[in-house]
Design a protein around this motif. Structure first.
Motif, mmCIF file in Angstrom:
data_model
loop_
_atom_site.group_PDB
_atom_site.id
_atom_site.type_symbol
_atom_site.label_atom_id
_atom_site.label_comp_id
_atom_site.label_asym_id
_atom_site.label_seq_id
_atom_site.Cartn_x
_atom_site.Cartn_y
_atom_site.Cartn_z
ATOM 1 N N SER A 545 0.834 -1.205 0.000
ATOM 2 C CA SER A 545 0.000 0.000 0.000
ATOM 3 C C SER A 545 0.870 1.257 0.000
ATOM 4 N N TYR A 546 1.913 1.236 0.796
ATOM 5 C CA TYR A 546 2.819 2.383 0.872
ATOM 6 C C TYR A 546 3.567 2.567 -0.455
ATOM 7 N N TYR A 547 3.968 1.444 -1.073
ATOM 8 C CA TYR A 547 4.720 1.495 -2.327
ATOM 9 C C TYR A 547 3.890 2.117 -3.442
ATOM 10 N N ILE A 548 2.658 1.640 -3.647
ATOM 11 C CA ILE A 548 1.839 2.184 -4.725
ATOM 12 C C ILE A 548 1.445 3.634 -4.431
ATOM 13 N N HIS A 549 1.304 3.952 -3.122
ATOM 14 C CA HIS A 549 1.009 5.337 -2.744
ATOM 15 C C HIS A 549 2.166 6.255 -3.121
ATOM 16 N N LYS A 550 3.393 5.791 -2.885
ATOM 17 C CA LYS A 550 4.575 6.589 -3.223
ATOM 18 C C LYS A 550 4.664 6.829 -4.725
ATOM 19 N N LEU A 551 4.262 5.826 -5.528
ATOM 20 C CA LEU A 551 4.316 5.977 -6.985
ATOM 21 C C LEU A 551 3.219 6.913 -7.494
ATOM 22 N N LEU A 552 2.059 6.871 -6.870
ATOM 23 C CA LEU A 552 0.907 7.622 -7.376
ATOM 24 C C LEU A 552 0.785 9.029 -6.790
ATOM 25 N N ALA A 553 1.212 9.183 -5.552
ATOM 26 C CA ALA A 553 0.949 10.426 -4.808
ATOM 27 C C ALA A 553 1.412 11.703 -5.513
ATOM 28 N N LEU A 642 3.013 0.152 -14.033
ATOM 29 C CA LEU A 642 1.968 1.020 -13.500
ATOM 30 C C LEU A 642 1.618 2.110 -14.496
ATOM 31 N N TYR A 643 2.631 2.664 -15.137
ATOM 32 C CA TYR A 643 2.406 3.714 -16.134
ATOM 33 C C TYR A 643 1.568 3.175 -17.297
ATOM 34 N N LYS A 644 1.860 1.951 -17.711
ATOM 35 C CA LYS A 644 1.131 1.355 -18.823
ATOM 36 C C LYS A 644 -0.354 1.221 -18.487
ATOM 37 N N ILE A 645 -0.661 0.788 -17.259
ATOM 38 C CA ILE A 645 -2.058 0.658 -16.823
ATOM 39 C C ILE A 645 -2.742 2.019 -16.804
ATOM 40 N N LEU A 646 -2.057 3.002 -16.220
ATOM 41 C CA LEU A 646 -2.643 4.344 -16.115
ATOM 42 C C LEU A 646 -2.880 4.952 -17.489
#
Length: 653
Positions: A545-553, A642-646
């Protein structure tokens, strides 16, 4: 008609001529013997019995009654007719009772021929009956011997009542009962077949078909053993009484084998289920922490200024990727051996796929080697399972780099025509250590390397080439290897260029798009800031949760919820642009149930929901998408994935 042998006992020449004249009038084929002495008569009857005897009742020295008595003893089946001048009714009855077949008065000889034929016919019928009875007796004796000494358990049962009339020795040995314990009892008393079932099934079928074959029943012996038998029933009739011959074939050993096989199958299915569950859990438990290890090590490499500290992070990256590759190999091998590989072919230009795999592979190579991609044709369209093809190329390249310390690793792609058929040729050549001719035979075997055991020179499980070969064969291809020690190795793969007319060939525009790498640098990420978007992350693992938050935040408004049960309060109160949802939760409901709640809620019913999960076994992606998820993000994932999904779900206007 055969010639009749007639014995005429008469001492009157006149009466003899009258009898012969009557016989001649009938034009029958006969020979006659005329005797008037009793001793001669006796010799004739006992030595050469005639077909019929005509005898006067009163002769000079003996009577017809005496001849009749002698006939009764020595030729009882030869017809005997008294011919007399006068015979009162009382005497006639007496002579008939004594055994004479008929009597004829001499003044009424016209009855002679009809009486003779009648008695001869009776004699023939009697002989036939005697012969039939003899044969029947012989048959009964043979049947009795066959029945009694047969190795097959047998019983004779009264058809109507079910009463056991007889059993053989084999039946007694099979059942454990003595014959006197069985005979006289009913077949139902021994549990061979239920009374109601006997009457409803057995009798009705025997009435219709006279026999029943291989009727399976379960019986209990005197020793209280349960046995399985195939029973054959045959209806017969003896003396107007109907019986059933019952034969039993003991199939208990076969049934036990079947039961053992069934139990073994159930056990194997249970073990396979446990194995699948274990591998699924193992996959989840490996991928979940690796998501944090690889993800945060990527961040550290990008953000650390100290070269020493950066090298630490890179070491973590390398170790994590090696662990992930090893785990993926073991999972692939398990799936292949279980026979659960499901190939999904589609028409594709392999040039684009190969370039993408090669570029991705090259990014992770740290050795000082020349990595060469040699594509000899720009149009190599065939039907291919793309994930399987990628694994094949990656494993061949990885093997080549592992055993090459200087020089080059070259990936070539071309096509050839043989016998009117086109094939795709993939070659991976290197200038590595090479393989001895003896070891060429084992390179595709599982867990094998040229150097093995604790003293082996190279790391790895030794299953990469085995997995590659299995996938190649599943795709209908074949692989070969050429090598010289110290000079290098070349692996050659041939894929049949299968094109199914029912498949839609990918358009050129799509092929080009397929080859475009998602540009995921920081400037590209900035485009997401142009619109304020809110993303919900439902994840119970704190590190993930912290990892994906750091990438998206830096680019989105991010809300996180750990408890799957409490997620309802969030998605039902606020509209989100995208939702990342894990599948497995330690407590509460799973991700599929959470998705159902999202779809049933009006606020976010149309919001794209991405499964962010460590479930990565064969079929997991397809099953998850079938549940209604819009996309699938496999752990561990990096910023590129993650970028590809977004980019896919946030299409810029």
């Amino acid at each position: 008609m055969e010639k009749l042998k007639i014995l005429i006992i008469e001492d009157s020449q006149y009466d003899l001529e009258l009898i012969l004249r009557e016989l001649n009038k009938s034009r029958i084929n006969f020979e006659s013997i005329h005797l008037s002495e009793f001793e001669e008569v006796k010799k004739q009857i006992s030595g050469h019995p005639p077909d019929i005897i005509f005898s006067d009742f009163q002769l000079y020295s003996f009577t017809g009654a005496e001849v009749l008595n002698y006939r009764n003893l020595h030729a009882p089946h030869t017809p005997f007719i008294i011919i007399t001048g006068a015979l009162n009714e009382e005497k006639a009855v007496e002579i008939i009772k004594a055994g004479a077949d008929d009597y004829i008065l001499k003044d009424n000889l016209s009855r002679l021929i009809p009486s003779m034929f009648s008695e001869i016919e009776k004699m023939n019928l009697s002989k036939q009956k005697i012969l039939a009875e003899k044969k029947l007796k012989e048959s009964e004796e043979k049947f009795s011997k066959i029945f009694q000494f047969s190795p097959i358990p047998g019983a004779i049962v009264n058809f109507e009542s079910g009463l056991i009339m007889d059993v053989n020795e084999s039946f007694c040995e099979f059942s454990g009962f003595a014959d006197n314990e069985i005979i006289g009892n009913y077949i139902f008393d021994f549990g061979f077949v239920e009374s109601g079932r006997y009457k409803k099934e057995i009798l009705d079928r025997l009435e219709a078909y006279n026999h029943i074959k291989n009727y399976e029943i379960q019986v209990r012996t005197k020793r209280d053993e349960v046995k399985y038998v195939l029973t054959n029933f045959l209806k017969i009739t003896l003396d107007n009484v109907k019986y059933i011959i019952v034969n039993l074939v003991d199939i208990t050993p076969m049934k036990r084998v079947e039961q053992e096989l069934s139990n073994a199958k159930k056990h194997a299915e249970e073990m396979n289920k446990l194995k699948t569950t274990f591998l699924t859990n193992l996959s989840h438990e490996f991928r979940t922490p690796l998501n944090g290890i690889l993800g945060f090590s990527d961040m550290l490499v990008a953000e650390l200024n100290s070269s020493e500290h950066k090298s630490y992070a890179e070491a973590i990256q390398i170790s994590g990727r090696r662990l992930l590759d090893t785990f993926n190999d073991l999972i692939d091998l398990s799936v292949i051996e279980s026979g659960k590989v499901q190939l999904k072919r589609e028409a594709v230009n392999l040039v684009n796929v190969t370039r993408k795999v090669f570029a991705r592979f090259r990014e992770n190579v740290t050795k000082e080697l020349d990595l060469i991609l040699d594509i000899k044709s720009e149009n190599l369209i065939c039907t291919m399972d793309i994930p399987a093809y990628k694994k094949i190329i990656y494993k061949l390249l990885d093997n080549a780099v592992k055993f090459t310390h200087k020089g080059f690793v070259k990936l070539s792609l071309d096509k050839i025509f043989e016998n009117g058929n086109q094939s795709i040729v993939v070659k991976v050549a290197d200038t590595g250590i090479g393989i001895s001719q003896d070891d060429l035979e084992i390179v595709f075997e599982r867990f094998r390397q040229s150097s093995e055991g604790l003293k082996r020179n190279y790391e790895g499980t030794g299953i990469g080439l085995s997995i590659a070969k299995k996938f190649i064969e599943l795709l209908g291809g074949k692989i070969s290897v050429e090598s010289n020690v110290g000079e290098g190795t070349t692996f050659t793969v041939l894929f049949p260029c299968l094109l199914n007319p029912s498949l839609n060939i990918i358009s050129r525009d799509r092929i080009i798009k397929y080859n475009i790498e998602a540009n995921h640098n920081e400037s590209a990420w900035e485009k997401f800031k142009k619109k304020e978007r809110t993303i919900l992350v439902v994840e119970d693992n704190d590190v993930d949760s912290y990892y994906i938050h750091k990438l998206l935040a830096p680019y989105f408004k991010v809300k996180r919820v750990k408890d799957s049960m409490k997620a309802h309060n969030i998605y039902s109160a606020e509209k989100f642009d995208l939702i990342f949802l894990d599948i497995k939760f330690t407590t509460g409901i799973d991700g599929v149930e959470v998705l159902k709640g999202i779809r049933e809620n009006e606020v976010n019913t149309g919001t794209p929901v991405i499964a962010s999960t460590a479930l990565a076994m064969a079929g997991d992606r397809e099953n998850i998408l079938c549940e209604g998820f819009n996309d699938y993000l496999q752990k561990p994932f990096d910023k590129k994935a993650l970028y590809k999904i977004l980019s896919k779900h946030f299409v810029e206007e």
